[in-house]
Design a protein around this motif. Structure first.
Motif, mmCIF file in Angstrom:
data_model
loop_
_atom_site.group_PDB
_atom_site.id
_atom_site.type_symbol
_atom_site.label_atom_id
_atom_site.label_comp_id
_atom_site.label_asym_id
_atom_site.label_seq_id
_atom_site.Cartn_x
_atom_site.Cartn_y
_atom_site.Cartn_z
ATOM 1 N N GLY A 149 3.615 0.594 1.549
ATOM 2 C CA GLY A 149 2.645 -0.453 1.168
ATOM 3 C C GLY A 149 1.843 -0.023 -0.055
ATOM 4 O O GLY A 149 1.647 -0.804 -0.998
ATOM 5 N N GLN B 271 -0.268 -7.589 -4.780
ATOM 6 C CA GLN B 271 0.272 -7.369 -3.434
ATOM 7 C C GLN B 271 -0.822 -7.491 -2.364
ATOM 8 O O GLN B 271 -0.531 -7.510 -1.175
ATOM 9 C CB GLN B 271 0.897 -5.971 -3.329
ATOM 10 N N GLN C 252 0.176 -5.133 3.072
ATOM 11 C CA GLN C 252 0.167 -3.936 2.222
ATOM 12 C C GLN C 252 -1.200 -3.239 2.275
ATOM 13 O O GLN C 252 -1.281 -2.012 2.244
ATOM 14 C CB GLN C 252 0.484 -4.318 0.771
#
Lengths: 420, 257
Positions: free
Chosen positions: A35, A46, A375
């Motif tokens: 992540g 993200q 993430q």
């Protein structure tokens, strides 16, 4: 197989069990690092942060773990400055926890900025007026101090001690430890405070803005006191947790009671100052900027309950519990009070970071919500996994609790004598 | 309005809210002038880059009493206690004292976004993605403005590229180098209703001095003490009170004055 690395006189689980335990955390670490990798390579798109919710889960948890890590500096203060020698029983563990909390927070901060490779710019073009500059300088220096404080603990390992240079180095380091601890206390005081100041100075965010003394808003002092309050509690909680998991007596119960009592007194002082600060903010600071405090608690799920929970339920209540001898000396109540106290400070950090950004400042804006992406969660889990791994290795191969050997050998002897 | 906080050489923008139709031409012109790339397919209204943002505000009344206006929101170029300047840990934001323009230096920014948290006007934008232009569109880039990379913050700078071009042109014409050159930001130039007026207080022809002293002039969140250099005009009392966070009127009446 690794028995020669385990400190003499200490019993540890088999290498197989230990490896299985480590495997779980290594897998979690791997998932978390994936992540983090995505955030570094693909960018902060993200995450679920945006132009309005510019900080999210990471900053909230950074502030929280740094407060939890305060046990390292506060135990150092008790031991080296106030000469409370009984706390030498937990100082090594406190240093490891501090190192984990600070290094983990710094690692997450490095992912949280858009251009991590430019982080050194802060040292090259520092803005002396920015609280973040103070935070960056102090945390970096303190992380170095923690690493140096960890070194003698590491070099005392049975195998490493066999190398004469390490032995001498470790011995020499011990002599300067009180000085390092004093530097650490000074640095901690400033960065814990500056973390509070980060939000307290934001006049453009009337929910967080506080008046203060000189250049420091009141949140500067509240963060220092609150960190000092839960530092000992967190050391106590981790000691109990490690004791339960390892099924070993690690320190005398009186040490844990003392940590609880100290935590209780400081928490009580914090609750008092926090209450005064809240009253000044509600009645003077916020209205002077034409922001009615009622607006803040009129939004979605952030009602006045959050203020009550922060000050009373997770502040005054655990403080009273920790100050009541009978409750404090009962491990169940002691642990409950410690968890409540830590929860209260975590809630405070949540309010300062997340609630501040969720509330609208422009009169025509709406309340905002934010849910972290996987993430972001994974990156945080990587820090948790890293912490457990470092602590587990340290606990197995280093002497984190000097009283452990005596306490358990006594228990063994008693067990043998009963059997005889 | 008290204009004494601004030096006469400092630039001021005045936006007539009653003239704004919300067409968004200022937003487009701004993006083209300042090399803001087309939004990423995954961008939302909270992750895009819009140095000039037009928001719709309404009087909050239902039925006949309801009124709505559009409020263009560029960086307010705060003249006092500039929130983004004091918080930036690496001096990536500076105020040019001669022009009053608040500069963001993307080449020094490391993307901590503390300035964005500090800005009460939400006028700062983070590059969540790498800027990308469709093939061929790079040809339209403005050579006077450097595009910004992913991971840094940017914001309106009163079309700094145009300011420098105007200064260079003035120098070429033999005028003494002066900060007080006349130029027009892209948003002001593109506005079809001429709702945006721009200039320095020293430049009487620009008319900004007179406008900011008018009774219908107001600024957003003045109590924060940031002394914005962007002023608004409206004859609607509710919009002035909304922006200034004064007490709401019982009705959304219009006050001409």
């Amino acid at each position: 197989m690794d028995s020669k690395l385990i400190p003499r006189g200490l019993e540890r689980t088999t290498l197989r069990n230990f490896s299985l335990w480590m495997l779980f955390w290594v897998i979690l670490l791997g998932f978390g690092l994936y992540g983090a990798y995505l955030c570094l390579v693909e960018g902060l798109n993200q995450t679920n942060m945006d132009n309005r919710f510019v900080f999210g889960l990471w900053i909230f948890l950074d502030l929280t773990v740094i407060a939890f890590g305060a046990g390292a500096f506060f135990t150092g203060l008790l031991l080296y400055v106030l000469k409370r020698h009984e706390f030498s029983a937990v100082i090594n563990s406190a240093v490891v926890i501090g190192l984990i909390c600070y290094s983990g927070a710094v690692a997450v901060l490095a992912i949280d900025v858009g251009q991590p490779l430019r982080a050194w710019f802060t040292f090259w073009h520092p803005n002396a007026h920015s609280m973040l500059t103070e935070v960056t300088f102090c945390i970096t220096c303190y992380l170095v101090v923690l690493a140096i404080e960890y070194t003698p603990i590491l070099l005392k390992n049975r195998k490493l001690k066999e190398i004469p240079t390490f032995l001498v180095f470790q011995h020499e380091l011990h002599k300067v430890l009180p000085i390092l601890a004093a530097i650490g206390i000074f640095l901690s005081f400033f960065h814990q405070g500056s973390l509070g100041g980060l939000y307290g100075v934001l006049k453009g965010r009337p929910f967080a803005f506080r008046e203060g003394f000189g250049i420091w808003p009141s949140t500067f002092f509240l963060f220092v006191i609150s960190a000092a309050a839960i530092g000992p509690s967190f050391v106590m909680l981790t000691t109990v947790l490690v004791s339960k998991i390892s099924r070993k007596k690690l320190v005398k119960p009186e040490i844990l009671h003392s940590l609880g009592r100290i935590s209780g007194w400081i928490l009580m002082a914090y609750v008092l100052f926090k209450s005064i600060d809240t009253l000044v903010w509600i009645n003077r600071t916020s209205p002077s900027l034409l922001f009615s405090p009622y607006e803040y608690y009129n939004q979605e799920s952030f009602g006045t309950w959050i203020l009550f929970a922060e000050i009373v339920l997770l502040g005054l209540v655990p403080a009273l519990m920790l100050l009541t001898k009978k409750l404090r000396e009962h491990q169940g109540w002691l642990v409950t009070a410690g968890i409540l106290a830590c929860g209260g400070i975590a809630l405070n950090r949540f309010v300062m970071t997340i609630q501040t950004l969720a509330l609208p400042t422009l009169p025509f804006d709406a309340f905002l919500s934010y849910v972290p992406s996987w993430q972001e969660v994974a990156t945080f889990l990587a820090v948790v996994a890293y912490g457990v791994l470092l602590y587990s290795v340290s606990f197995r191969y280093l002497t984190l609790f000097p009283q452990e050997r005596d306490l358990n050998s006594l228990a063994r002897e008693r067990h043998v004598s009963v059997r005889l | 309005m008290n204009s004494s906080e601004h030096l006469t050489s400092q630039y001021v923008m005045v936006i007539d809210v009653d003239r704004c139709t919300g067409c968004g031409a200022c937003m487009i012109a701004c993006a083209i002038e300042n090399n803001v790339s087309p939004a990423h397919p995954d961008a939302t209204d909270r992750t895009g880059v819009t140095w000039m943002r037009v928001v719709k505000v309404d009087s909050g009344k239902n039925g006949n009493g309801q009124q709505a206006r559009f409020l263009p929101l560029p960086c307010q170029q705060c003249a006092a206690q500039t929130p983004c300047v004091t918080v930036c840990p690496q001096n990536a934001v500076e105020v040019d004292e001669s022009t009053g323009i608040v500069f963001q230096m993307p080449q020094r920014c490391f993307g901590c976004r503390y300035c964005m948290a500090a800005c009460p006007y939400h006028a700062r934008y983070f590059n969540w993605w790498d800027p990308e232009w469709p093939e061929g569109m790079e040809q339209t880039l403005n050579p006077d403005v450097a595009p910004r990379m992913r991971g840094v913050v940017e914001k309106c700078n009163f079309c700094h590229g145009r300011y420098h071009a105007a200064r260079a042109a003035a120098a070429e014409e033999g005028h003494p180098t002066s900060d007080n050159v006349r130029y027009e930001p892209a948003c002001a130039q593109a506005c079809p209703t001429q709702a945006i007026t721009f200039g320095t207080l020293a430049d009487e022809e620009s008319g900004v001095g007179e406008l900011i002293r008018s009774a219908t002039a107001f600024r957003i969140l003045p109590k924060l003490g940031t002394e914005p250099r962007v002023y608004y005009l409206s004859e609607l009392k509710w919009i002035r009170q909304l922006a200034e966070r004064e007490k709401e009127l019982p009705t959304g009446e219009e006050v001409h004055g």
